[in-house]
Design an enzyme around this catalytic site. Structure first.
Site, PDB file in Angstrom:
ATOM      1  N   LYS A 125      25.600  -3.198  -0.331  1.00 18.42           N
ATOM      2  CA  LYS A 125      27.073  -3.117  -0.345  1.00 18.42           C
ATOM      3  C   LYS A 125      27.590  -2.319   0.839  1.00 18.42           C
ATOM      4  CE  LYS A 125      26.514  -2.451  -5.258  1.00 18.42           C
ATOM      5  NZ  LYS A 125      26.684  -1.402  -6.272  1.00 18.42           N
ATOM      6  N   HIS A 184       4.527   5.688  11.680  1.00 16.77           N
ATOM      7  CA  HIS A 184       4.065   5.552  10.296  1.00 16.77           C
ATOM      8  C   HIS A 184       3.090   6.716  10.044  1.00 16.77           C
ATOM      9  CE1 HIS A 184       2.955   4.013   6.498  1.00 16.77           C
ATOM     10  NE2 HIS A 184       2.691   2.749   6.797  1.00 16.77           N
ATOM     11  N   ARG A 205       0.797  -1.230   0.000  1.00 19.64           N
ATOM     12  CA  ARG A 205       0.000   0.000   0.000  1.00 19.64           C
ATOM     13  C   ARG A 205       0.829   1.280   0.000  1.00 19.64           C
ATOM     14  NH1 ARG A 205      -2.771  -3.826   1.739  1.00 19.64           N
ATOM     15  NH2 ARG A 205      -0.771  -4.306   2.655  1.00 19.64           N
ATOM     16  N   THR A 206       1.769   1.364   0.923  1.00 21.95           N
ATOM     17  CA  THR A 206       2.423   2.661   1.119  1.00 21.95           C
ATOM     18  C   THR A 206       3.227   3.044  -0.112  1.00 21.95           C
ATOM     19  OG1 THR A 206       2.530   2.076   3.459  1.00 21.95           O
ATOM     20  CG2 THR A 206       3.803   3.993   2.754  1.00 21.95           C
ATOM     21  N   ARG A 227      10.984   4.003   3.698  1.00 20.59           N
ATOM     22  CA  ARG A 227      10.645   2.990   4.712  1.00 20.59           C
ATOM     23  C   ARG A 227      11.921   2.260   5.064  1.00 20.59           C
ATOM     24  NH1 ARG A 227       5.632  -1.082   4.592  1.00 20.59           N
ATOM     25  NH2 ARG A 227       4.683   0.880   5.200  1.00 20.59           N
TER      26      ARG A 227
HETATM   27  N1   CP Z   1      -0.438  -0.058   5.791  1.00 18.26           N
HETATM   28  C1   CP Z   1       0.789  -0.322   5.290  1.00 18.26           C
HETATM   29  O1   CP Z   1       1.810   0.275   5.699  1.00 18.26           O
HETATM   30  O2   CP Z   1       0.812  -1.294   4.334  1.00 18.26           O
HETATM   31  P1   CP Z   1       2.093  -1.752   3.517  1.00 18.26           P
HETATM   32  O3   CP Z   1       3.047  -2.411   4.483  1.00 18.26           O
HETATM   33  O4   CP Z   1       1.591  -2.685   2.456  1.00 18.26           O
HETATM   34  O5   CP Z   1       2.733  -0.516   2.945  1.00 18.26           O
END
Ligand code: CP
Length: 312
Positions: free
Chosen positions: A80, A129, A51-52, A101
């Site tokens: 590396k 998040h 999703r993100t 991320r």
């Molecule tokens: N909600 C969420 O962070 O989903 P993903 O891990 O698929 O990005």
């Protein structure tokens, strides 16, 4: 340079403006179709995501911009040994904005220190998040008409669930909020989250192990997955993974106006028969995730007015 590393990086007023912009984008997406023409978004994902990452990419593409990036540490020079600091210095030469991320808590904050472009935290370890929180807030506001005066139940892995930590931080700033924290003893909300966000503001909260007991009192139920990837011990995960399973039968205990949210992915914690319940809001959350990320990109690039101008 403005970044979004923590939900509290934006004031309540700024979050309100961002959600309003997301609402205008939802109402008239074509008005924003070229708002990011000529701009590039880099997605630097050292951890898996559906999703993100894809909603960030969809957001930029929806606004006429371009995307580049990597979707695992293995496919980048991190494999590396390249540091986050050097990586962001390099990415600053290629892109106008980036979403990162990373499995290590604090990595996006470190990146922001070395960056010449806005950095968005797309999830750092079991910490924060914030853009999921924006999708959550938009969904709650649309469902309940307000972010004030709500009783919010958070259920499942409240220890490792970064979406939970960010949502508690963000909601703690609204009037009349109450939290009901539903988890096994081993997966309670970390003390630092309560100490930083909840206790200083005198926000009422209770901790319980019983979903059934809490359900009738909730305006919002935020279900979460037990985060297998953060456990040191597989046996503990197996013992705890099915602690809470929301079913259609249990939903009979809930108020007619309650909304069920989940950041997804789900494993087993919401039975499929809940999906057809009008109170299930988790796929709406996914859609709202695109609108809030469009609004955030526009805001951080100071392009919000561009979309508004073509909207006028
Ligand atoms: N909600 C969420 O962070 O989903 P993903 O891990 O698929 O990005």
């Amino acid at each position: 340079m403005v970044h979004m590393i923590d939900p509290l990086d934006f004031s309540v007023e700024e979050v309100g403006a961002l959600l309003d912009l997301a609402g205008r984008i939802e109402a008239e997406p074509k008005a924003y179709a070229q708002a990011c023409a000529g701009k590039k978004l880099a997605t630097l994902f050292y951890e898996p995501s559906t999703r993100t990452r894809l909603s960030f990419e969809a957001a930029m593409l929806n606004m006429g911009g371009s995307i580049l990036g990597f979707s695992s540490a293995d496919s980048s020079s991190a494999s590396k040994g390249e540091s986050v600091a050097d990586t962001i210095r390099v990415i600053s030469c290629y892109a106008d904005i980036c979403a990162m991320r990373h499995p290590k808590e604090g990595a996006p904050l470190r990146a922001a220190h070395y960056s010449r472009i806005p950095v968005i935290n797309a999830g750092d370890g079991g910490h924060q998040h914030p853009t999921q929180t924006l999708a959550d807030l938009m969904t709650i506001r649309k469902r309940k008409g307000t972010l004030d005066g709500l009783t919010i139940g958070l259920c499942g892995d409240l220890k490792f669930g970064r979406t939970v930590h960010s949502l508690i931080r963000a909601l703690s700033r609204y009037a009349g909020i109450r939290f009901v924290l539903i988890s096994p003893e081993e997966l309670k909300v970390p003390e630092y989250v309560l100490n930083e966000a909840v206790r200083p503001r005198g926000i009422p909260y209770e901790e319980t192990t019983s979903l059934e007991e809490a359900l009738p009192r909730l305006d919002i139920l935020y279900m979460t997955r037990v985060q297998r990837e953060r456990f040191f011990n597989e046996e503990d995960y197996v013992r705890l993974k099915d602690s809470y399973i929301l079913t259609g039968h249990k939903m009979r205990l809930a108020q007619p106006g309650m909304a069920v949210l989940h950041p997804l992915p789900r494993v087993n914690e919401i039975a499929l028969d809940v999906d057809s319940d009008p109170r299930a809001a988790y796929f709406e959350q996914v859609q709202n995730g695109v609108y809030v990320r469009m609004a955030l990109i526009l805001t951080l690039l100071r392009l919000a007015e561009k979309g508004e101008a073509s909207h006028a």
